[in-house]
Structures are given as structure tokens and as C-alpha cells.
Design a protein around this motif. Structure first.
Motif, PDB file in Angstrom:
ATOM      1  N   ARG A   1     -50.191   2.725  17.567  1.00 13.03           N
ATOM      2  CA  ARG A   1     -49.078   3.183  16.730  1.00 13.03           C
ATOM      3  C   ARG A   1     -48.159   4.025  17.607  1.00 13.03           C
TER       4      ARG A   1
ATOM      5  N   ASN B   1     -47.247   0.393   9.033  1.00 10.98           N
ATOM      6  CA  ASN B   1     -48.148   1.556   9.050  1.00 10.98           C
ATOM      7  C   ASN B   1     -49.169   1.439   7.922  1.00 10.98           C
TER       8      ASN B   1
ATOM      9  N   CYS C   1     -53.685   4.203   9.491  1.00 13.07           N
ATOM     10  CA  CYS C   1     -52.493   4.963   9.093  1.00 13.07           C
ATOM     11  C   CYS C   1     -52.582   5.334   7.618  1.00 13.07           C
TER      12      CYS C   1
END
Length: 230
Positions: free
Chosen positions: A167, A187, A193
Motif C-alpha cells: 500500500r 484499500n 486496510c
């Protein structure tokens, strides 16, 4: 200050598209492991802004972009806010390049759960989005930082190579509507996430040139799916 120039997309249509898009998890492309090239931006030198030596040294020595077999590993594989991301750098770097360890004036880092409850509209067709409205009672409105007119300049996005992923914070000033929404939607919980992080620039407060210099530090290699073709 005048509001950003809007696109020809009707406001009502843009609002409906944005809400539907941000409520879902749109697909996003996988990417092969990055080629082992360190991109060092060329920046003008001044006492108040990052220099090319600043970004070159920090990027090259600390390897913020993993390549080849290193993809998905290391200290910089998961962006979880500027403070934690910059934590591996030594105190010497913080003293030499303090401008790289704080957000520029007029830039706000906003951490939100999805769906964000933001209505984006394009500034120009496929080039830049700004916050047209916030959904009443939505996550962005409840968080309280974002304002109408804020321009999206960065967003966390997932990048995949085979079974590995990272990420990263991706500069997004030139993202069109679809790319911005897809980056936000990437995400997902399956990638670890529980939020998405946005960087926004507030017109009237921020110096756009200073902001762009700061963002060059995070500019990804050319083979990421979250980078526009030149």
C-alpha cells in the motif's frame, strides 16, 4: 478565491456516480514487480523547499520503492500516515531536510473508513478532482477535516505483483474521476486496510508549487497502474 474549474459532467450525474462508486470496491489492475530503477526527481533548490539532493538521497539510500524480489517487503511497504512512514529515517535526515517530514502548509492528511461519503468532481476532463460535496452523516463529514473545494493530491492505493502487495501513497493531482475512485476502492480489508488515507490541498491556503515538490518524493515508477502515461 475562485473555485476550481469544473468539467462538463452534470453535477447531479457526478454526485450519483461518485456515491455509487465509493460505496463499492471497484476492480483495479495488478502490476508486475517494479523494474530496479530509482526515480530521483529534478527539483529547483531553495531554502524553503525540498531540493533534488534531498529527495535523491532519501529515496536512494532508504529504498522507498521496492523492486524485483524486494517488492512487498521492507519498511515502506505499507503507508499508514506520514509520521509512521518517515519514522525509519535517522535524526540526521530530519535535521538536514525538515521540510520532508511535515506536510506543506494547506495540505491535510485525512484517514477515513469506507465508504468515504465524498462527492468528487473533475477539475478538467480526466485531470484532477476536487471535493464537490460531503454526504450528510457520512464518514468524511463526521471526521470533519475535509471541506468543499479541497483538491485531491494524494491517495493510498494497493499495488499487486503475484502473491505480493504493497500500500503506497500515490500523488493524485492529475488523476481523473475513475482513477481516483478506483485507487480509493483498492484499500480493501483483504489487503490489511481498514481505512483509506487522502491528501488534499486547500485552495487559498496552500502553495501549489511547494505541494508538488513535496509530492515528487512519493512519485512511483512508470510501471505502476496508478501512474498516468506522460
Amino acid at each position: 478565491m475562485p473555485r476550481p474549474k469544473t468539467s462538463t459532467i452534470p453535477s447531479a450525474a457526478a454526485m450519483m456516480i461518485a456515491l455509487l462508486a465509493l460505496m463499492s470496491s471497484p476492480p483495479f489492475p495488478a502490476v508486475e514487480a517494479f523494474s530496479p530503477v530509482v526515480i530521483c526527481p529534478s527539483l529547483s533548490v531553495s531554502s524553503s523547499s525540498p531540493s533534488s539532493s534531498t529527495t535523491s538521497i532519501l529515496r536512494a539510500v532508504n529504498g522507498i520503492w521496492n523492486t524485483g524480489n524486494d517488492f512487498g517487503k521492507g519498511k515502506f511497504r505499507f503507508y499508514d500516515g506520514l509520521d509512521s512512514y518517515m519514522k525509519p529515517f535517522p535524526d540526521e535526515d530530519r535535521q538536514l531536510y525538515p521540510e520532508m517530514f511535515r506536510l506543506p502548509k494547506g495540505v491535510y492528511e485525512v484517514r477515513l473508513s469506507r465508504p468515504c461519503g465524498i462527492v468528487f468532481e473533475e477539475i478538467e476532463p480526466n485531470r484532477g478532482v476536487y471535493v464537490q460535496d460531503l454526504v450528510e452523516g457520512g464518514n468524511a463529514a463526521n471526521e470533519g477535516t475535509l471541506k468543499e473545494g479541497d483538491v485531491l493530491v494524494g491517495v493510498t492505493a494497493i499495488q499487486i505483483s503475484g502473491a505480493k502487495w504493497e500500500r503506497r501513497l500515490i500523488p493524485a493531482r492529475r488523476f481523473g474521476f475513475d482513477l481516483a475512485v478506483n485507487a480509493i476502492g483498492s484499500n480493501e480489508e483483504k489487503w490489511g486496510c481498514n481505512d483509506v488515507i487522502l491528501l488534499v490541498e486547500r485552495p487559498g491556503e496552500a502553495d501549489g508549487i511547494e505541494v508538488d515538490r513535496f509530492l515528487e518524493f512519493f512519485e512511483p515508477p512508470a510501471d505502476t497502474p496508478w501512474k498516468l502515461p506522460v
